[in-house]
Design a protein around this motif. Structure first.
Motif, mmCIF file in Angstrom:
data_model
loop_
_atom_site.group_PDB
_atom_site.id
_atom_site.type_symbol
_atom_site.label_atom_id
_atom_site.label_comp_id
_atom_site.label_asym_id
_atom_site.label_seq_id
_atom_site.Cartn_x
_atom_site.Cartn_y
_atom_site.Cartn_z
ATOM 1 N N LEU A 253 0.943 -1.041 -0.024
ATOM 2 C CA LEU A 253 0.047 -0.029 0.069
ATOM 3 C C LEU A 253 0.963 1.271 -0.046
ATOM 4 N N ARG A 254 1.811 1.202 0.979
ATOM 5 C CA ARG A 254 2.758 2.421 0.661
ATOM 6 C C ARG A 254 3.670 2.499 -0.464
ATOM 7 N N ALA A 255 3.868 1.483 -1.125
ATOM 8 C CA ALA A 255 4.533 1.780 -2.540
ATOM 9 C C ALA A 255 3.521 2.230 -3.535
ATOM 10 N N ALA A 256 2.079 1.807 -3.463
ATOM 11 C CA ALA A 256 1.188 2.267 -4.503
ATOM 12 C C ALA A 256 1.029 3.768 -4.181
ATOM 13 N N ALA A 257 1.216 4.158 -2.790
ATOM 14 C CA ALA A 257 0.837 5.468 -2.648
ATOM 15 C C ALA A 257 2.061 6.366 -3.393
ATOM 16 N N GLU A 258 3.239 5.753 -3.528
ATOM 17 C CA GLU A 258 4.564 6.528 -4.028
ATOM 18 C C GLU A 258 4.169 6.557 -5.475
ATOM 19 N N GLU A 259 3.538 5.654 -6.061
ATOM 20 C CA GLU A 259 3.190 5.614 -7.398
ATOM 21 C C GLU A 259 2.067 6.507 -8.023
ATOM 22 N N ALA A 260 1.280 7.136 -6.973
ATOM 23 C CA ALA A 260 0.182 7.876 -7.373
ATOM 24 C C ALA A 260 0.350 9.133 -7.693
ATOM 25 N N ALA A 261 -0.648 9.556 -8.685
ATOM 26 C CA ALA A 261 -0.552 11.020 -9.432
ATOM 27 C C ALA A 261 -0.458 11.976 -8.096
ATOM 28 N N GLU A 262 0.175 13.203 -8.370
ATOM 29 C CA GLU A 262 0.324 14.148 -7.439
ATOM 30 C C GLU A 262 -0.825 14.588 -6.437
ATOM 31 N N ARG A 263 -2.208 14.269 -7.345
ATOM 32 C CA ARG A 263 -3.276 14.924 -6.530
ATOM 33 C C ARG A 263 -3.932 13.687 -5.867
ATOM 34 N N VAL A 264 -3.457 12.631 -5.905
ATOM 35 C CA VAL A 264 -3.964 11.368 -5.121
ATOM 36 C C VAL A 264 -3.088 11.026 -3.867
ATOM 37 N N THR A 265 -4.055 10.953 -2.753
ATOM 38 C CA THR A 265 -3.423 10.685 -1.464
ATOM 39 C C THR A 265 -3.836 9.378 -0.986
ATOM 40 N N LEU A 266 -3.274 8.480 -0.348
ATOM 41 C CA LEU A 266 -3.436 7.214 0.160
ATOM 42 C C LEU A 266 -3.095 7.102 1.597
ATOM 43 N N GLU A 267 -4.041 6.928 2.238
ATOM 44 C CA GLU A 267 -4.044 6.755 3.948
ATOM 45 C C GLU A 267 -4.276 5.341 4.125
ATOM 46 N N VAL A 268 -3.554 4.629 5.120
ATOM 47 C CA VAL A 268 -3.790 3.192 5.358
ATOM 48 C C VAL A 268 -4.631 3.059 6.744
ATOM 49 N N ALA A 269 -5.820 2.687 6.471
ATOM 50 C CA ALA A 269 -6.498 2.285 7.609
ATOM 51 C C ALA A 269 -6.153 1.266 8.631
ATOM 52 N N ASP A 270 -6.367 1.496 9.867
ATOM 53 C CA ASP A 270 -5.792 0.396 11.111
ATOM 54 C C ASP A 270 -7.127 -0.572 11.362
ATOM 55 N N ILE A 271 -7.034 -1.550 11.154
ATOM 56 C CA ILE A 271 -8.243 -2.595 11.470
ATOM 57 C C ILE A 271 -7.826 -3.449 12.530
ATOM 58 N N SER A 272 -6.592 -3.449 13.150
ATOM 59 C CA SER A 272 -6.029 -4.289 14.280
ATOM 60 C C SER A 272 -6.662 -4.420 15.310
ATOM 61 N N ASP A 273 -7.621 -3.252 15.658
ATOM 62 C CA ASP A 273 -8.452 -3.238 17.082
ATOM 63 C C ASP A 273 -9.882 -3.415 16.847
ATOM 64 N N PHE A 274 -10.363 -4.176 15.769
ATOM 65 C CA PHE A 274 -11.457 -4.665 15.537
ATOM 66 C C PHE A 274 -11.880 -5.611 16.190
ATOM 67 N N PRO A 275 -13.179 -5.640 16.959
ATOM 68 C CA PRO A 275 -13.353 -7.001 17.725
ATOM 69 C C PRO A 275 -13.818 -8.037 16.675
ATOM 70 N N LEU A 276 -14.097 -9.270 16.926
ATOM 71 C CA LEU A 276 -14.810 -10.165 16.128
ATOM 72 C C LEU A 276 -15.983 -9.901 16.181
ATOM 73 N N TYR A 277 -16.797 -9.715 14.896
ATOM 74 C CA TYR A 277 -18.113 -9.163 14.721
ATOM 75 C C TYR A 277 -18.942 -10.295 15.367
#
Length: 190
Positions: A25-49
């Motif tokens: 995902l970080r590498a994809a952000a590096e390859e994105a056009a200047e007007r495109v931002t990529l933030e990575v969500a954190d799902i590590s603290d989700f309880p089991l549904y």
């Protein structure tokens, strides 16, 4: 042509601290056009549904946080490892929480899928993820396919993608997400 910024939210199906998929995902952000931002969500603290938990206590704060991130994003980019020929439990659990009504933020979102792992580059998990995303009618990019096999050979010790051939499909998938968001904005303005 519309030149407004585009916000992409990345969701990694891996909870590992040194995840190749989160690094992808970080590498994809590096390859994105200047007007495109990529933030990575954190799902590590989700309880089991658990519907009982949702019914009695409502959505957990961690889920609300990521639902708000999805709602604010123009598109999603999933990085899906492959566990036992399918998506990870963490990713499926996150999608179970994020897909809940009313007004799931996933509904009809533009999205793309990629993955790093194994000898097939997560082909099976990506196929399963496409099927899962049908539930919320996400508009999933069909091509290019981003399959990064043997990531231990393509990332260095700092988890930087060093294989230039693997970067080209990342560039193309980010361009495709940008194109789809622009198209949807144009249709919405008509």
């Amino acid at each position: 042509m519309d030149q407004r910024p585009i916000s992409v939210l990345g969701i990694s199906g891996s909870l590992r601290r040194r995840s190749y998929n989160t690094a992808l995902l970080r590498a994809a952000a590096e390859e994105a056009a200047e007007r495109v931002t990529l933030e990575v969500a954190d799902i590590s603290d989700f309880p089991l549904y658990n519907f009982d938990h949702e019914k009695e206590a409502g959505l957990p704060a961690s889920v609300v946080r990521v639902r708000e991130q999805v709602d604010a994003a123009d598109a999603l980019l999933f990085a899906s490892p492959e566990y036992n020929y399918s998506v990870t439990g963490a990713l499926k659990n996150a999608l179970d929480w994020l897909s809940r009504p009313p007004a799931s933020p996933l509904d009809a979102m533009p999205a793309a899928i990629m993955g790093a792992g194994g000898r097939l580059g997560t082909a099976r998990s990506q196929a399963h993820l496409r099927h899962i995303l049908l539930h919320n009618r996400l508009h999933v990019v069909m091509a290019p396919e981003v399959l990064v096999p043997a990531p231990w050979e393509r990332f260095d010790d700092e988890l930087t993608l060093t294989d230039e051939r693997a970067r080209e499909p990342l560039r193309r998938i980010m361009e495709e997400l940008e194109r789809i968001v622009d198209r949807e904005r144009l249709l919405a303005a008509q």
